[in-house]
Design an enzyme around this catalytic site. Structure first.
Site, short mmCIF file in Angstrom:
data_model
loop_
_atom_site.label_atom_id
_atom_site.label_comp_id
_atom_site.label_asym_id
_atom_site.label_seq_id
_atom_site.Cartn_x
_atom_site.Cartn_y
_atom_site.Cartn_z
N HIS A 31 0.86 -1.19 0.00
CA HIS A 31 0.00 0.00 0.00
C HIS A 31 0.89 1.23 0.00
O HIS A 31 1.95 1.25 0.60
CB HIS A 31 -0.90 0.01 1.25
CG HIS A 31 -2.07 0.92 1.12
ND1 HIS A 31 -1.98 2.26 1.37
CD2 HIS A 31 -3.33 0.69 0.71
CE1 HIS A 31 -3.16 2.81 1.16
NE2 HIS A 31 -3.99 1.89 0.75
N ASP A 71 -7.96 -5.10 -0.70
CA ASP A 71 -8.39 -5.90 -1.85
C ASP A 71 -8.09 -7.38 -1.70
O ASP A 71 -8.56 -8.19 -2.50
CB ASP A 71 -7.70 -5.38 -3.12
CG ASP A 71 -8.15 -3.96 -3.43
OD1 ASP A 71 -7.31 -3.05 -3.43
OD2 ASP A 71 -9.37 -3.77 -3.59
#
Ligand code: SDX
Length: 392
Positions: free
Chosen positions: A271, A328
């Site tokens: 991320h 996700d």
């Protein structure tokens, strides 16, 4: 996190911004909407309640929430001529491409420019967007599956309508499963906003030129589509299915992800901001276990995902780069258990992120932020004389 911070005056055209909507701390793995912890909201609120909070800044009273839902109902019908646009797409078109086009086309049927200074007009635009976007999002699936397009039922809830719009057939009413509705409600809440991520910054950038709300949201849909961003939830499932087809050896794919000569990346890991566990991933992982158990689904893909996660979390390459599962990684496993087709996963991300896009667009316009104009560091040639054709 509670005190006001000051940005240097240069921030105005540097692409960064001030916002009161979402606070996240990448080191501590903290995420809050309007000061409320994501864990509390996912556990105690529903998606429309959190949409109201994100957009208008406060948790709604019972009456305000009921009125918000009633006002959304005024705009759940989409102009029938929009069907001419969706009919122009081949069945094979990716739903995100269709959704971006349909959202932009809404401007043609709602040409009135939103006067953000006028609270009534802004509120109407919010309700219109919340109502029509959900219908159009499901039409992208109905179109690709060859089923007739469904209409929103104003007697049913927002998330229930999503499942009906997606799966109800003329042959009979769709049976709503409360476990499914509850799981989707939680997932949409977890996606509602995430500060200045790629697609939200796109919505703010496009809106900063005073382009309309639908056009700005359409641009956000396109940015979210990318596999490094919202498209990752589809890419995660495709990766897990590839591992399964290849014999289920998670460590083999972990090695591929570490091989600098191999472009393969572990989708659903890493991320830009979270250098610790994505707090949403923790909640979604727990929800995945609960939903699959409640639905009696024993999906080997979930076991591969867990093995992949365990190996990556112990691996020096991933640990040294602070690569943890993100929002996700597990969401696609739940969507698959709910019967959502893989190429619709990112559309569900967009449905969840819609209130955040609206809120950030509204904040940017109400704050009268200047047109976005990121600066650059020029690394090209210094001045040089023109080269005649015969000397090139
Ligand atoms: C979302 O911004 C947001 O808030 C986004 C989001 C939201 O709610 O809006 O949270 C939603 O987009 C989540 C992210 C979904 N994307 C993916 O899961 C795709 C896979 N992840 C990567 O592509 C990557 O981690 C990014 C794009 C998410 C972040 O990339 P960064 O921070 O720019 O990291 P990087 O590319 O600079 O990589 C740093 C190092 C590199 O190795 P070195 O050059 O140091 O040797 O980590 C490696 C990278 O090669 N790396 C990975 C990796 N991600 C980074 N290696 C293998 N697998 C990965 N997934």
């Amino acid at each position: 996190a509670t005190g006001a911070i000051t940005l240097d005056p240069g921030y105005k055209n540097s692409g960064s911004c001030q916002s009161k909507i979402t606070f996240l701390d990448g080191e501590e793995g903290i995420l809050r909407y309007r000061g409320y912890a994501i864990e509390d909201l996912a556990d105690k609120a529903n998606f429309l309640e959190v949409s109201y909070l994100v957009i208008f800044g406060e948790l709604p009273t019972k009456q305000q929430l009921a009125q918000f839902e009633t006002d959304i109902h005024k705009y759940t019908l989409v102009n029938e001529e929009m069907k001419n646009i969706i009919d122009g797409f081949p069945k094979t078109a990716h739903p995100m491409g269709v959704l971006s086009s349909l959202t932009s086309a809404l401007t043609a049927f709602n040409p009135k420019v939103v006067n953000v200074e006028n609270e009534k007009e802004m509120y109407e635009a919010v309700c219109k967007t919340m109502g029509k976007f959900l219908v159009l999002a499901t039409w992208t699936y109905r179109k690709s599956s060859g089923f007739p397009l469904n209409y929103y039922d104003n007697t049913k809830g927002y998330v229930e309508n999503f499942m009906r719009l997606m799966f109800e057939l003329p042959t009979g009413p769709y049976k709503i499963n409360p476990v499914v509705v509850n799981a989707l409600d939680k997932l949409f809440i977890l996606h509602a906003d995430h500060e200045q991520n790629c697609s939200t910054s796109t919505v703010r950038m496009v809106g900063s030129s005073h382009a309309g709300l639908f056009a700005s949201i359409s641009a956000g849909v396109s940015a979210l589509w990318g596999p490094l961003h919202g498209g990752a939830n589809q890419a995660v499932l495709e990766m897990l299915e590839e591992i399964q087809k290849d014999g289920g050896d998670a460590d083999k794919f972990l090695a591929k992800a570490k091989d600098k000569n191999d472009p393969f990346r572990l989708m659903g890991f890493g991320h830009r901001v979270y250098k610790n566990f994505d707090p949403r991933a923790k909640i979604i992982k727990k929800a995945a276990d609960e939903v699959l158990a409640e639905l009696g689904v024993n999906d080997p893909i979930l076991n591969i995902a867990k093995r992949l996660e365990e190996s990556a979390l112990q691996d020096e390459y991933f640990k040294s780069r602070n690569l943890y599962p993100n929002v996700d990684f597990y969401s696609g496993i739940i969507y698959r258990a709910l019967g959502i087709p893989t190429d619709m996963f990112t559309v569900l991300f967009a449905i969840g992120r819609l209130p955040g896009w609206i809120a950030q667009w509204k904040e940017m316009r109400v704050n009268k932020e200047p047109i976005g104009r990121p600066r650059q560091v020029y690394t090209g040639y210094a001045l040089r004389p023109f080269t005649e054709m015969n000397q090139r």
